[in-house]
Enzyme design. Structure first.
Site, PDB file in Angstrom:
ATOM      1  N   THR A   1      25.578  40.482  44.339  1.00 60.16           N
ATOM      2  CA  THR A   1      26.794  40.216  45.108  1.00 60.16           C
ATOM      3  C   THR A   1      27.689  41.443  45.157  1.00 60.16           C
ATOM      4  O   THR A   1      27.679  42.267  44.224  1.00 60.16           O
ATOM      5  CB  THR A   1      27.576  39.043  44.480  1.00 60.16           C
ATOM      6  OG1 THR A   1      28.859  38.935  45.089  1.00 60.16           O
ATOM      7  CG2 THR A   1      27.791  39.268  42.987  1.00 60.16           C
ATOM      8  N   ASP A   2      28.499  41.550  46.208  1.00 57.78           N
ATOM      9  CA  ASP A   2      29.453  42.652  46.287  1.00 57.78           C
ATOM     10  C   ASP A   2      30.575  42.503  45.265  1.00 57.78           C
ATOM     11  O   ASP A   2      31.321  43.455  45.002  1.00 57.78           O
ATOM     12  CB  ASP A   2      30.037  42.784  47.695  1.00 57.78           C
ATOM     13  CG  ASP A   2      30.772  41.537  48.193  1.00 57.78           C
ATOM     14  OD1 ASP A   2      30.790  40.517  47.471  1.00 57.78           O
ATOM     15  OD2 ASP A   2      31.306  41.573  49.313  1.00 57.78           O
ATOM     16  N   GLU A   3      30.697  41.333  44.639  1.00 54.15           N
ATOM     17  CA  GLU A   3      31.763  41.122  43.665  1.00 54.15           C
ATOM     18  C   GLU A   3      31.596  41.989  42.411  1.00 54.15           C
ATOM     19  O   GLU A   3      32.556  42.180  41.667  1.00 54.15           O
ATOM     20  CB  GLU A   3      31.858  39.643  43.287  1.00 54.15           C
ATOM     21  CG  GLU A   3      32.286  38.769  44.451  1.00 54.15           C
ATOM     22  CD  GLU A   3      32.606  37.351  44.040  1.00 54.15           C
ATOM     23  OE1 GLU A   3      33.288  37.160  43.020  1.00 54.15           O
ATOM     24  OE2 GLU A   3      32.163  36.423  44.750  1.00 54.15           O
TER      25      GLU A   3
ATOM     26  N   TYR B   1      32.041  35.579  36.263  1.00 54.12           N
ATOM     27  CA  TYR B   1      30.899  35.485  37.171  1.00 54.12           C
ATOM     28  C   TYR B   1      30.392  36.861  37.579  1.00 54.12           C
ATOM     29  O   TYR B   1      29.212  37.184  37.416  1.00 54.12           O
ATOM     30  CB  TYR B   1      31.270  34.682  38.419  1.00 54.12           C
ATOM     31  CG  TYR B   1      30.346  34.946  39.586  1.00 54.12           C
ATOM     32  CD1 TYR B   1      28.996  34.649  39.498  1.00 54.12           C
ATOM     33  CD2 TYR B   1      30.819  35.524  40.776  1.00 54.12           C
ATOM     34  CE1 TYR B   1      28.131  34.912  40.562  1.00 54.12           C
ATOM     35  CE2 TYR B   1      29.970  35.785  41.837  1.00 54.12           C
ATOM     36  CZ  TYR B   1      28.624  35.480  41.724  1.00 54.12           C
ATOM     37  OH  TYR B   1      27.777  35.747  42.763  1.00 54.12           O
TER      38      TYR B   1
ATOM     39  N   LYS C   1      26.811  38.934  36.774  1.00 57.59           N
ATOM     40  CA  LYS C   1      25.917  39.474  37.797  1.00 57.59           C
ATOM     41  C   LYS C   1      25.738  40.984  37.637  1.00 57.59           C
ATOM     42  O   LYS C   1      24.641  41.516  37.834  1.00 57.59           O
ATOM     43  CB  LYS C   1      26.459  39.153  39.192  1.00 57.59           C
ATOM     44  CG  LYS C   1      26.409  37.682  39.561  1.00 57.59           C
ATOM     45  CD  LYS C   1      24.976  37.160  39.673  1.00 57.59           C
ATOM     46  CE  LYS C   1      24.281  37.666  40.913  1.00 57.59           C
ATOM     47  NZ  LYS C   1      22.920  37.057  41.069  1.00 57.59           N
TER      48      LYS C   1
END
Length: 326
Positions: free
Chosen positions: A123-125, A148, A152
């Site tokens: 994810t870009d997060e 979260y 990741k």
């Protein structure tokens, strides 16, 4: 080719399985899913009788099961993850167990089995937050701001380590916010549609001006397909739609499409560690692999809203299984 898709009963995973089976009639897919609250076999009703599709109930944290399945496939595409930021703030240990330890189990099994390709869907997060300008690139330092995204990022680092240390032919994709059919209604678009269908207001965090880049789920699936077949081992590929919208803009689009006015908006206290802006550059996958998104945001959001309105039974079944959404 025989592909293990982990988390294939979830939103993106189920759409990817459908994409693969439709595009490659000679491929076989094994779907490993623990069917936690957001895993739903109804997402795959249309392919469950396909002779090239097999579902296995299980968790990527089960080392023995993972090893047995990975020994029987050519490639692994790992979607399996706890992904809801709010839940990670309440129960971070679950996210570390699934997203980090589970990924480690898959990587170790893939190394032992001599897997041809391993693809980690991230994810870009993991990049953190941006100011008003600029983009996330594959070289942007990781700076996760929630449990979260930290879990990741940890998984991504393990994938990198297995490539560098063991030469596992692994790749990572990092995508922007996905939207489309079959998304569990804890995420913004289906959550708001679900509440509005019940005549309830929609909660908007803070001032609603947090910016996200939105990507139609089947464009994401085609990008993962492209990386799986043409990507270079050891590389990271960002996947974005170049559709930057504020949460408030998305909210108003949904309200308008459903014939509601702004009196249905309820502004609520912002959540801790809420990233202000995401914007992702897909220059690398576009220039090196030739992938481009094919669905405009205007087309995709209309198709998405129509799907949820036409499939209210799907939403009701989920609400019934879990209890009323909050």
């Amino acid at each position: 080719m025989k592909i293990l898709v982990t988390g294939g009963a979830g939103f993106i995973g189920s759409c990817f399985i459908r994409h693969i089976l439709n595009k490659y009639p000679d491929y076989r897919v094994v779907n490993l899913d623990a069917l936690t609250y957001c895993g739903n076999l109804e997402n795959l009703k249309d392919v469950e009788d396909n002779p090239n599709y097999k579902f296995v109930y299980g968790n990527i944290c089960d080392r023995k099961l993972v090893r047995e399945i990975v020994n029987e496939v050519d490639c692994v595409v790992n979607f399996a993850a706890e992904s809801h930021v709010d839940n990670s703030i309440l129960r971070p240990e679950i996210f570390v167990e699934t997203n980090v330890q589970g990924t480690l189990n898959l990587l170790q099994a893939a190394k032992e089995a001599g897997i041809e390709r391993y693809l980690q869907v991230s994810t870009d997060e993991v990049y953190g937050t941006l100011g008003k300008t600029g983009y996330f690139y594959e070289t942007t330092p990781l700076a996760p701001n929630s449990p979260y995204s930290a879990s990741k990022a940890g998984a991504d680092m393990l994938v990198r380590a297995y490539y560098e240390t063991y030469k596992l032919p692994a790749m990572i994709t990092r995508c922007s916010n996905n939207y489309g059919p079959y998304q569990y209604p804890e995420k913004l678009i289906p959550f708001f549609i679900s509440r509005l269908l019940r005549g309830e207001k929609v909660p908007v965090y803070g001032d609603g001006l947090n910016v996200r880049d939105w990507l139609y789920v089947y464009d994401h699936c085609s990008a993962i397909d492209t990386v799986l077949h043409s990507g270079k081992a050891g590389e990271v590929y960002n996947i974005g739609g170049h559709n930057e919208k504020t949460n408030l803009e998305i909210t108003k689009l949904i309200l308008d499409a459903m014939g509601r006015d702004e009196s249905f908006i309820e502004y609520v206290k912002d959540r801790p560690g809420h990233d202000r802006r995401y914007a992702i550059s897909n220059d690398k996958i576009t220039s090196e692999l030739g992938w481009r998104p094919s669905v405009t945001f205007e087309e995709g959001i209309r198709k998405t809203i129509d799907w949820y309105l036409d499939n209210q039974e799907w939403i009701n079944n989920i609400n019934y299984k879990r209890g009323a959404l909050v």
